[in-house]
Design a protein around this motif. Structure first.
Motif, mmCIF file in Angstrom:
data_model
loop_
_atom_site.group_PDB
_atom_site.id
_atom_site.type_symbol
_atom_site.label_atom_id
_atom_site.label_comp_id
_atom_site.label_asym_id
_atom_site.label_seq_id
_atom_site.Cartn_x
_atom_site.Cartn_y
_atom_site.Cartn_z
ATOM 1 N N VAL A 31 0.839 -1.202 0.000
ATOM 2 C CA VAL A 31 0.000 0.000 0.000
ATOM 3 C C VAL A 31 0.874 1.252 0.000
ATOM 4 O O VAL A 31 0.610 2.216 -0.716
ATOM 5 C CB VAL A 31 -0.935 0.003 1.225
ATOM 6 N N ALA A 32 1.932 1.225 0.820
ATOM 7 C CA ALA A 32 2.831 2.372 0.897
ATOM 8 C C ALA A 32 3.496 2.637 -0.448
ATOM 9 O O ALA A 32 3.644 3.794 -0.871
ATOM 10 C CB ALA A 32 3.892 2.140 1.971
ATOM 11 N N LEU A 33 3.904 1.577 -1.148
ATOM 12 C CA LEU A 33 4.532 1.754 -2.456
ATOM 13 C C LEU A 33 3.513 2.273 -3.469
ATOM 14 O O LEU A 33 3.843 3.112 -4.322
ATOM 15 C CB LEU A 33 5.135 0.429 -2.932
ATOM 16 N N GLN A 34 2.276 1.797 -3.377
ATOM 17 C CA GLN A 34 1.220 2.311 -4.252
ATOM 18 C C GLN A 34 1.028 3.812 -4.035
ATOM 19 O O GLN A 34 0.887 4.583 -4.989
ATOM 20 C CB GLN A 34 -0.097 1.580 -3.962
ATOM 21 N N GLN A 35 1.021 4.230 -2.777
ATOM 22 C CA GLN A 35 0.830 5.645 -2.462
ATOM 23 C C GLN A 35 1.990 6.487 -2.982
ATOM 24 O O GLN A 35 1.775 7.580 -3.522
ATOM 25 C CB GLN A 35 0.675 5.818 -0.951
ATOM 26 N N LEU A 36 3.211 5.973 -2.831
ATOM 27 C CA LEU A 36 4.373 6.700 -3.341
ATOM 28 C C LEU A 36 4.296 6.851 -4.859
ATOM 29 O O LEU A 36 4.589 7.924 -5.408
ATOM 30 C CB LEU A 36 5.655 5.976 -2.960
ATOM 31 N N ALA A 37 3.899 5.779 -5.540
ATOM 32 C CA ALA A 37 3.797 5.820 -6.995
ATOM 33 C C ALA A 37 2.735 6.832 -7.430
ATOM 34 O O ALA A 37 2.923 7.567 -8.409
ATOM 35 C CB ALA A 37 3.454 4.434 -7.530
ATOM 36 N N PHE A 38 1.631 6.886 -6.702
ATOM 37 C CA PHE A 38 0.557 7.827 -7.030
ATOM 38 C C PHE A 38 0.979 9.267 -6.770
ATOM 39 O O PHE A 38 0.761 10.160 -7.592
ATOM 40 C CB PHE A 38 -0.683 7.482 -6.210
ATOM 41 N N GLN A 39 1.617 9.484 -5.624
ATOM 42 C CA GLN A 39 2.003 10.845 -5.235
ATOM 43 C C GLN A 39 3.110 11.406 -6.120
ATOM 44 O O GLN A 39 3.145 12.608 -6.414
ATOM 45 C CB GLN A 39 2.448 10.862 -3.769
ATOM 46 N N HIS A 40 4.042 10.528 -6.538
ATOM 47 C CA HIS A 40 5.211 11.000 -7.270
ATOM 48 C C HIS A 40 5.187 10.636 -8.760
ATOM 49 O O HIS A 40 6.176 10.821 -9.465
ATOM 50 C CB HIS A 40 6.484 10.460 -6.613
ATOM 51 N N LEU A 41 4.051 10.108 -9.195
ATOM 52 C CA LEU A 41 3.798 9.880 -10.617
ATOM 53 C C LEU A 41 4.838 8.987 -11.292
ATOM 54 O O LEU A 41 5.510 9.365 -12.251
ATOM 55 C CB LEU A 41 3.731 11.237 -11.358
ATOM 56 N N PHE A 42 4.982 7.774 -10.760
ATOM 57 C CA PHE A 42 5.829 6.801 -11.442
ATOM 58 C C PHE A 42 5.131 5.449 -11.467
ATOM 59 O O PHE A 42 4.229 5.181 -10.673
ATOM 60 C CB PHE A 42 7.211 6.687 -10.789
ATOM 61 N N THR A 43 5.548 4.636 -12.398
ATOM 62 C CA THR A 43 5.035 3.270 -12.526
ATOM 63 C C THR A 43 6.223 2.322 -12.557
ATOM 64 O O THR A 43 7.198 2.575 -13.276
ATOM 65 C CB THR A 43 4.227 3.106 -13.821
ATOM 66 N N LEU A 44 6.144 1.258 -11.797
ATOM 67 C CA LEU A 44 7.232 0.289 -11.825
ATOM 68 C C LEU A 44 7.210 -0.472 -13.142
ATOM 69 O O LEU A 44 6.169 -0.984 -13.551
ATOM 70 C CB LEU A 44 7.105 -0.691 -10.661
ATOM 71 N N PRO A 45 8.351 -0.564 -13.812
ATOM 72 C CA PRO A 45 8.410 -1.307 -15.073
ATOM 73 C C PRO A 45 8.440 -2.814 -14.809
ATOM 74 O O PRO A 45 8.613 -3.265 -13.678
ATOM 75 C CB PRO A 45 9.736 -0.837 -15.676
ATOM 76 N N GLU A 46 8.252 -3.572 -15.883
ATOM 77 C CA GLU A 46 8.394 -5.023 -15.771
ATOM 78 C C GLU A 46 9.855 -5.332 -15.459
ATOM 79 O O GLU A 46 10.755 -4.906 -16.191
ATOM 80 C CB GLU A 46 7.981 -5.697 -17.080
ATOM 81 N N THR A 47 10.091 -6.061 -14.402
ATOM 82 C CA THR A 47 11.463 -6.294 -13.965
ATOM 83 C C THR A 47 11.547 -7.580 -13.156
ATOM 84 O O THR A 47 10.542 -8.278 -12.971
ATOM 85 C CB THR A 47 11.965 -5.093 -13.132
ATOM 86 N N VAL A 48 12.732 -7.887 -12.680
ATOM 87 C CA VAL A 48 12.944 -9.093 -11.872
ATOM 88 C C VAL A 48 12.319 -8.903 -10.496
ATOM 89 O O VAL A 48 12.494 -7.867 -9.850
ATOM 90 C CB VAL A 48 14.453 -9.381 -11.722
#
Length: 321
Positions: A140-157
């Motif tokens: 949830v915390a990572l989701q919030q960070l992604a929303f607040q700072h406008l990034f998306t995690l790419p497909e990765t390992v």
């Protein structure tokens, strides 16, 4: 039993050699996830936090032993036949590996495992969440960070941990140092950067095996999104120094000591570890360590326990090799 242990070590070596061939520097790990080879300086002044990082030419310097040379990898494992896993050094060329460690609590371990199976490489885990199996706080915390700072995690390992957590592997740009941290980015999110290491997939620990998440096989660490990279690389310390440069440190150190002194039974070691990590991240861990030890002893820890916890914090937040 001996045959099983030998088989586990053989598999760990095989996985380590494969990782080294792909450009990841590796070291052997014990079942406790610690470097398998003990420091050659353990009986010298400084002990586990001895300043030598391998300059002496002997193995046993933790992540500083990490190598991609097959012959050197075999030699390290030959010196540690009890190794059941391997660590991958972060922040080293060519991948400049950054590890985002999403931890879980026992009550949400099942949720993380289910979420990882459903969508291991993304931030969203809504498809795996139910009313009775909530999304872990770290996700949830990572989701919030992604929303607040406008990034998306790419497909990765992505590597699945025995506890139900996951390690997200990203690649950083050359010349940028990402420090290690524990809970600084958000609760339950640890970062492994320069001087740190990740447990490699295929490793077996006392708690179970680490394995690649579905869809991760054949992938390489994707580039870390710029917005996330900015969060992982705090501004230079000088920008936060008060009048007189480092004169702000004693007050900050005082706050960390008070944080340790306020610990109750069951949280003393956790508070000490957190405080020591913050002190080392800000560059005054060694000078504050004796005061932290005294504070921890006053709360009920033994001096030996306190020093061991602070040494762990020092190892976690160590600078680049």
């Amino acid at each position: 039993m001996a045959t099983t242990a030998q088989h586990t070590t053989t598999l760990a070596l095989a996985h380590a050699l494969s990782a080294a061939e792909s450009g990841f520097p590796v070291i052997p790990l014990s079942p406790g996830k610690l470097p398998a080879l003990r420091s050659p300086h353990r009986n010298e002044p400084g002990g586990d936090v001895h300043p030598c990082r391998g300059e002496c030419g002997l193995p046993g310097h933790g992540v500083h032993d990490a190598t991609t040379d097959p012959a050197a990898v075999r030699a390290l494992f030959a010196a540690a036949p009890w190794a059941t896993g391997y660590g991958i050094a972060c922040g080293r060329a060519p991948h400049q590996l950054i590890g985002i460690d999403l931890d879980v609590t026992p009550t949400t371990a099942g949720a993380t495992a289910a979420a990882t199976e459903a969508g291991a490489t993304g931030v969203s885990t809504s498809a795996a969440s139910t009313a009775t199996d909530p999304t872990p706080d770290s996700v949830v915390a990572l989701q919030q960070l992604a929303f607040q700072h406008l990034f998306t995690l790419p497909e990765t390992v992505v590597v699945l941990t025995p506890s139900g957590g996951r390690h997200i592997w990203l690649s950083g740009p050359a010349g940028v140092t990402v420090p290690n941290s524990a809970g600084r980015l958000a609760p339950g999110i640890d970062v492994r950067g320069a001087g740190g290491y990740l447990v490699g997939p295929g490793s077996v620990t006392a708690r179970g095996a680490y394995r690649l998440a579905p869809g991760s096989a054949g992938l390489t660490p994707a580039a870390c999104p710029r917005a996330l990279l900015r969060l992982l690389t705090p501004p230079e310390r000088g920008r936060h120094a008060g009048p007189g440069g480092h004169r702000g440190r004693p007050a900050q150190g005082h706050g960390l000591v008070q944080f340790v002194l306020a610990a109750h039974a069951g949280q003393r070691n956790t508070r000490l570890f957190w405080a020591a990590c913050r002190a080392y991240e800000h560059g005054f861990g060694d000078s504050l360590a004796p005061t932290l030890v005294d504070a921890a002893v006053r709360t009920g820890l033994t001096e030996r326990e306190a020093r061991a916890t602070i040494a762990s914090a020092a190892r976690l937040t160590a600078g680049p090799a």
